[in-house]
Design a protein around this motif. Sequence first.
Motif, PDB file in Angstrom:
ATOM      1  N   TYR A 118       0.853  -1.190   0.000  1.00  0.00           N
ATOM      2  CA  TYR A 118       0.000   0.000   0.000  1.00  0.00           C
ATOM      3  C   TYR A 118       0.885   1.235   0.000  1.00  0.00           C
ATOM      4  O   TYR A 118       1.957   1.228   0.615  1.00  0.00           O
ATOM      5  N   ASP A 119       0.420   2.318  -0.629  1.00  0.00           N
ATOM      6  CA  ASP A 119       1.200   3.558  -0.591  1.00  0.00           C
ATOM      7  C   ASP A 119       0.846   4.362   0.662  1.00  0.00           C
ATOM      8  O   ASP A 119       0.095   3.887   1.518  1.00  0.00           O
ATOM      9  N   GLU A 120       1.367   5.585   0.735  1.00  0.00           N
ATOM     10  CA  GLU A 120       1.170   6.360   1.956  1.00  0.00           C
ATOM     11  C   GLU A 120      -0.293   6.754   2.156  1.00  0.00           C
ATOM     12  O   GLU A 120      -0.703   7.129   3.241  1.00  0.00           O
TER      13      GLU A 120
ATOM     14  N   LEU B  44       0.768  -2.609  -5.454  1.00  0.00           N
ATOM     15  CA  LEU B  44       1.318  -3.818  -6.063  1.00  0.00           C
ATOM     16  C   LEU B  44       0.738  -5.032  -5.336  1.00  0.00           C
ATOM     17  O   LEU B  44       0.655  -5.027  -4.096  1.00  0.00           O
ATOM     18  N   VAL B  45       0.340  -6.042  -6.089  1.00  0.00           N
ATOM     19  CA  VAL B  45      -0.094  -7.294  -5.461  1.00  0.00           C
ATOM     20  C   VAL B  45       0.490  -8.445  -6.271  1.00  0.00           C
ATOM     21  O   VAL B  45       0.913  -8.240  -7.401  1.00  0.00           O
ATOM     22  N   ASN B  46       0.504  -9.637  -5.689  1.00  0.00           N
ATOM     23  CA  ASN B  46       0.929 -10.786  -6.487  1.00  0.00           C
ATOM     24  C   ASN B  46      -0.283 -11.659  -6.797  1.00  0.00           C
ATOM     25  O   ASN B  46      -1.405 -11.383  -6.335  1.00  0.00           O
ATOM     26  N   SER B  47      -0.038 -12.735  -7.564  1.00  0.00           N
ATOM     27  CA  SER B  47      -1.219 -13.478  -8.022  1.00  0.00           C
ATOM     28  C   SER B  47      -1.881 -14.248  -6.891  1.00  0.00           C
ATOM     29  O   SER B  47      -3.087 -14.468  -6.924  1.00  0.00           O
ATOM     30  N   THR B  48      -1.108 -14.639  -5.867  1.00  0.00           N
ATOM     31  CA  THR B  48      -1.758 -15.311  -4.736  1.00  0.00           C
ATOM     32  C   THR B  48      -2.776 -14.368  -4.089  1.00  0.00           C
ATOM     33  O   THR B  48      -3.870 -14.774  -3.719  1.00  0.00           O
ATOM     34  N   PHE B  49      -2.387 -13.099  -3.984  1.00  0.00           N
ATOM     35  CA  PHE B  49      -3.324 -12.132  -3.406  1.00  0.00           C
ATOM     36  C   PHE B  49      -4.582 -12.035  -4.273  1.00  0.00           C
ATOM     37  O   PHE B  49      -5.700 -12.055  -3.778  1.00  0.00           O
ATOM     38  N   ARG B  50      -4.335 -11.964  -5.608  1.00  0.00           N
ATOM     39  CA  ARG B  50      -5.498 -11.852  -6.512  1.00  0.00           C
ATOM     40  C   ARG B  50      -6.425 -13.050  -6.324  1.00  0.00           C
ATOM     41  O   ARG B  50      -7.643 -12.904  -6.239  1.00  0.00           O
TER      42      ARG B  50
ATOM     43  N   VAL C 106      -7.472  -3.939  -9.154  1.00  0.00           N
ATOM     44  CA  VAL C 106      -7.083  -4.020  -7.744  1.00  0.00           C
ATOM     45  C   VAL C 106      -6.208  -2.830  -7.372  1.00  0.00           C
ATOM     46  O   VAL C 106      -6.387  -2.202  -6.323  1.00  0.00           O
ATOM     47  N   VAL C 107      -5.255  -2.519  -8.270  1.00  0.00           N
ATOM     48  CA  VAL C 107      -4.313  -1.437  -7.975  1.00  0.00           C
ATOM     49  C   VAL C 107      -5.078  -0.123  -7.866  1.00  0.00           C
ATOM     50  O   VAL C 107      -5.985   0.159  -8.649  1.00  0.00           O
ATOM     51  N   GLY C 108      -4.749   0.664  -6.837  1.00  0.00           N
ATOM     52  CA  GLY C 108      -5.402   1.958  -6.653  1.00  0.00           C
ATOM     53  C   GLY C 108      -6.537   1.910  -5.634  1.00  0.00           C
ATOM     54  O   GLY C 108      -6.974   2.938  -5.144  1.00  0.00           O
TER      55      GLY C 108
ATOM     56  N   VAL D 146       0.660 -10.476   8.222  1.00  0.00           N
ATOM     57  CA  VAL D 146       1.764  -9.749   8.864  1.00  0.00           C
ATOM     58  C   VAL D 146       1.979  -8.443   8.104  1.00  0.00           C
ATOM     59  O   VAL D 146       2.344  -8.452   6.933  1.00  0.00           O
ATOM     60  N   ASP D 147       1.712  -7.316   8.741  1.00  0.00           N
ATOM     61  CA  ASP D 147       1.899  -6.003   8.117  1.00  0.00           C
ATOM     62  C   ASP D 147       3.158  -5.344   8.663  1.00  0.00           C
ATOM     63  O   ASP D 147       3.466  -5.500   9.835  1.00  0.00           O
ATOM     64  N   ARG D 148       3.854  -4.619   7.805  1.00  0.00           N
ATOM     65  CA  ARG D 148       5.008  -3.845   8.272  1.00  0.00           C
ATOM     66  C   ARG D 148       5.031  -2.521   7.518  1.00  0.00           C
ATOM     67  O   ARG D 148       4.775  -2.487   6.314  1.00  0.00           O
ATOM     68  N   PRO D 149       5.365  -1.402   8.207  1.00  0.00           N
ATOM     69  CA  PRO D 149       5.439  -0.121   7.515  1.00  0.00           C
ATOM     70  C   PRO D 149       6.661  -0.084   6.596  1.00  0.00           C
ATOM     71  O   PRO D 149       7.674  -0.711   6.897  1.00  0.00           O
ATOM     72  N   THR D 150       6.568   0.640   5.489  1.00  0.00           N
ATOM     73  CA  THR D 150       7.727   0.789   4.605  1.00  0.00           C
ATOM     74  C   THR D 150       8.334   2.172   4.848  1.00  0.00           C
ATOM     75  O   THR D 150       7.706   3.032   5.481  1.00  0.00           O
ATOM     76  N   ALA D 151       9.550   2.360   4.311  1.00  0.00           N
ATOM     77  CA  ALA D 151      10.244   3.639   4.526  1.00  0.00           C
ATOM     78  C   ALA D 151       9.476   4.784   3.875  1.00  0.00           C
ATOM     79  O   ALA D 151       9.594   5.942   4.298  1.00  0.00           O
ATOM     80  N   GLU D 152       8.661   4.464   2.869  1.00  0.00           N
ATOM     81  CA  GLU D 152       7.922   5.532   2.163  1.00  0.00           C
ATOM     82  C   GLU D 152       6.563   5.786   2.799  1.00  0.00           C
ATOM     83  O   GLU D 152       5.661   6.332   2.158  1.00  0.00           O
ATOM     84  N   HIS D 153       6.389   5.352   4.051  1.00  0.00           N
ATOM     85  CA  HIS D 153       5.128   5.539   4.793  1.00  0.00           C
ATOM     86  C   HIS D 153       3.982   4.733   4.216  1.00  0.00           C
ATOM     87  O   HIS D 153       2.816   5.067   4.422  1.00  0.00           O
ATOM     88  N   GLY D 154       4.295   3.744   3.488  1.00  0.00           N
ATOM     89  CA  GLY D 154       3.258   2.829   3.037  1.00  0.00           C
ATOM     90  C   GLY D 154       3.267   1.603   3.947  1.00  0.00           C
ATOM     91  O   GLY D 154       3.872   1.627   5.032  1.00  0.00           O
ATOM     92  N   THR D 155       2.626   0.534   3.485  1.00  0.00           N
ATOM     93  CA  THR D 155       2.577  -0.691   4.283  1.00  0.00           C
ATOM     94  C   THR D 155       2.758  -1.877   3.347  1.00  0.00           C
ATOM     95  O   THR D 155       2.177  -1.889   2.263  1.00  0.00           O
TER      96      THR D 155
END
Length: 643
Positions: A151-153, A159-165, A176-178, A232-241
Motif C-alpha cells: 500500500y502507498d502512503e 502492487l499485489v501478487n497473483s496469490t493475493f489476486r 485491484v491497484v489503486g 503480517v503487516d510492516r510499515p515501509t520507509a515511504e510511509h506505506g505498508t
Amino acid sequence: MPENLEGQYRLLIDAAPDGIIVVDGSGKIILVNGQAERMFGYPRAELIGSAIEALIPARFHANHPQHVASYIHEPRTRPMGSGLELAGRRKDGTEFPVEISLSPIRTEERMLVSAAIRDVSDRKRIEAEARRANAFLLSAVDSIQDAFVLYDEEDRIVLVNSTFRDMLGRSLRGPVVGRRFTELVERVIEDRLFDLGEESPVDFRRRWAGYHRLPDGAFEVRTHTGRVLRIVDRPTAEHGTVSLMVDMTEDYVRADELRRARSTAEAASAAKSDFLSSMSHELRTPLNAVLGFAQLLQRDRKEPLSARQLERIDHVLHGGEHLLKLIDEVLDLSRIEAGGVTISTEPVTVPEVLHEVITTLEPMAQRAGVSVALAALPSSTPVVIADRTRLAQILMNFGSNAIKYNKQGGHVRFEVTHAADVLRMTVVDDGIGIPERQRAKIFEPFHRAGQETGPIQGTGIGLAISKRLAALMQGTVGFSSETNQGSAFWVEVPIDKNAAPHLTHPIAELSAESTLVNARPRHKVVYVEDNPSNIAFMRELMEDFPGIELLTAPTAEIGVDLIRSHRPALVIMDINLPGMSGFDAAKQLSEWSETKDIPVVALTAAASARDRARAEDVGFYRYLTKPVKVDELMAVLEELLAR
Ligand code: ADP
C-alpha cells in the motif's frame, strides 16, 4: 542571404544538440550539421548530394522514397517521440536507434524537409534496464507463495501478487491497484471470505484496521474452508505498508498431529510404566518366598543345616539375588529409557554420600578380600547439585565393579577432585582392568566386556544405568583402564555455587548390641499381609525373638482394627492388599490420635520410584522392598524397638 548572416545560421545549426539534415523533394541531402556528420560517421562533403537512404538501414529502403514523396505532398510538423521505432545506419554499417522530428521548409522555388535526428541509444538502454529490473521485481513478488500486497502512503494498493489476486482480489471486483485498504476490508467482509466466529463484522473490521494501522506481531484469520491465514503487516520507509498473508493451515495441522502423537506416546509410556511396575511386583513376589525361606533355613537355630545343606542354600540365595538384581536393573533401565525416572536434584554433601556408599560396600569387599578406602578429601568439598539416591547408585555401581573385577588383596579408593563448575568422584581400583578392544562399548547395555563367560556374576547393565542417570543430573561419566593394572571410573556433577563448601564429619556408628534377643518387655508387632507364605516366613523369623509378639492381619481393614485395639510398638505393612491399600491404611492410622505415633514400616514388592515417592508422601517410617533382606529388617526392628 547576406554572407555574414548565413555564416551565423551555419554556426547555430552546427551548435544544435541534434543532427540536422535537410533533403529536397527527391530525397537528396542538401544540408547537414556537424552533429549529423558525427552521428553517421560521414564527412559533410560525402553526404551533400547523396540520397537520404544512405543513412537508413537497407530493410527500409524500398518504401522510403514513397514516404518522402507523400510527406512533400502533405507536409506537417511531426515531433520527436511520436512512437515510431526508427533506426539510423552509420557509414561503417552499424545501426542505432533514433528519434526524428520532421518540419517542412517552403522556399520560393521548392519544398524541403528538415529532419532533426537524435541518437537515443543511451536512453533505450536505460529504459531496457529499468524494464528488466521491474520485471524481476514483479516476478519476485509473484513468486512469493503467500499473498503479497503493497500500500502507498494513502493506503492505496500499489502492487499485489497473483496469490493475493486469487485469495482476496476477486472480492474487489475490478482493478485491484489503486483501491483502498478500507475498501478491501469492506468487500472481504461482505463476501464472507473469513469465518468471524462469534465476532461481529464491526468488531472484526475495527480489529483488522487497528492492526493495519499499528502492526504488532500478526493478525490471524480463519477462512470458511477451515484454512488459517496469518497476516503480517510492516510499515515501509515511504510511509506505506507491506502486507503478507501466510497460509498457516499446514503448520496448524502438523502441530495438532504432533500434539496427538505426543499424547498417544505419553499414554503408551504410562502403560509401559504400569506394566513394568506390575511386572516388577509379580516377579518379586515369588522371589520373596524363595529368598526369604532360604535365609530362614540358613539362620535356623532350632534345626541347623548341615554344612552340605548350607552350601546348597548358599547357591539358592546367590542365584536368587542375581535374579533379583537382574530384574531390578532391567526394570530400572527400561524406566529410564521410557522417561519414567524423575530425578529430583538438591544440594548434596558428597563426603556423606561417599561414607554411606563405602559402609554399604564393606561387607562385599571383606568377602572378596579387597580393601576399600576414601582418599584424603580436599580441605573443603563443594556441595553438588544431584539426586542423592541416584548419585549413590552410580557410586555403588562403580564401587561394586571395582571390588568384583579385582583380586584377593586388591585395593579400591574413592577420590574427590573438583574444578570451578564440576566435582568429580573417581573410584580407582588395581584390579583386572578392561582390554582395549572392549572399552568402546562399556557403557552400552548388556555389554560385559568379555566377562560374559567368566565366573564373575553381572548383568552388563550397571554402567549403562549409571551413564543415563548421570546425564539426567546434568552430569557425565567416564573411565580409564589398563589391562591387569586396574581401572578408574568417574562421575562428574555440577557444583552448587550457592552453598558453602562442606567439611567432613564422622558418621555415627550403629550400636551392634541387639535389643531384640534380650528384650524383656514384650513388643507387639502387627504384620498386615495377604500372602500366606510371606506370613509364614515372618512368623518363623520372629520365633527367634522372644521379645516380640507377632499379630497378623490378611487385609488392611482388619489390620487397622487390630492396630487400634492393640496399639503395637510397630506395624509392618504390605502395600498391594485386597480392598484398602497399605497406603490408605497408613494414611488412616496417621489421622487418629491413638495410632498416629505408631511407626509403620512398608514391606512391599512395589519397588518403582513412583511407589517410593508415594510412600514418602504417606510418611512411612521406612520403605523396605521384597524380597526381604533379613538383616535390613532386623536393623529397622532393632532401631525402633530400642526407642
Ligand atoms: P556388570 O558388572 O553387571 O557386568 P556393568 O555395566 O557394571 O555390568 O559393567 C560392564 C562391564 O564392564 C563388566 O562386565 C566388566 O567387564 C567391565 N567393568 C566394569 N567395571 C570394571 C572395573 N572396575 N574393572 C574391570 N572391568 C570392569
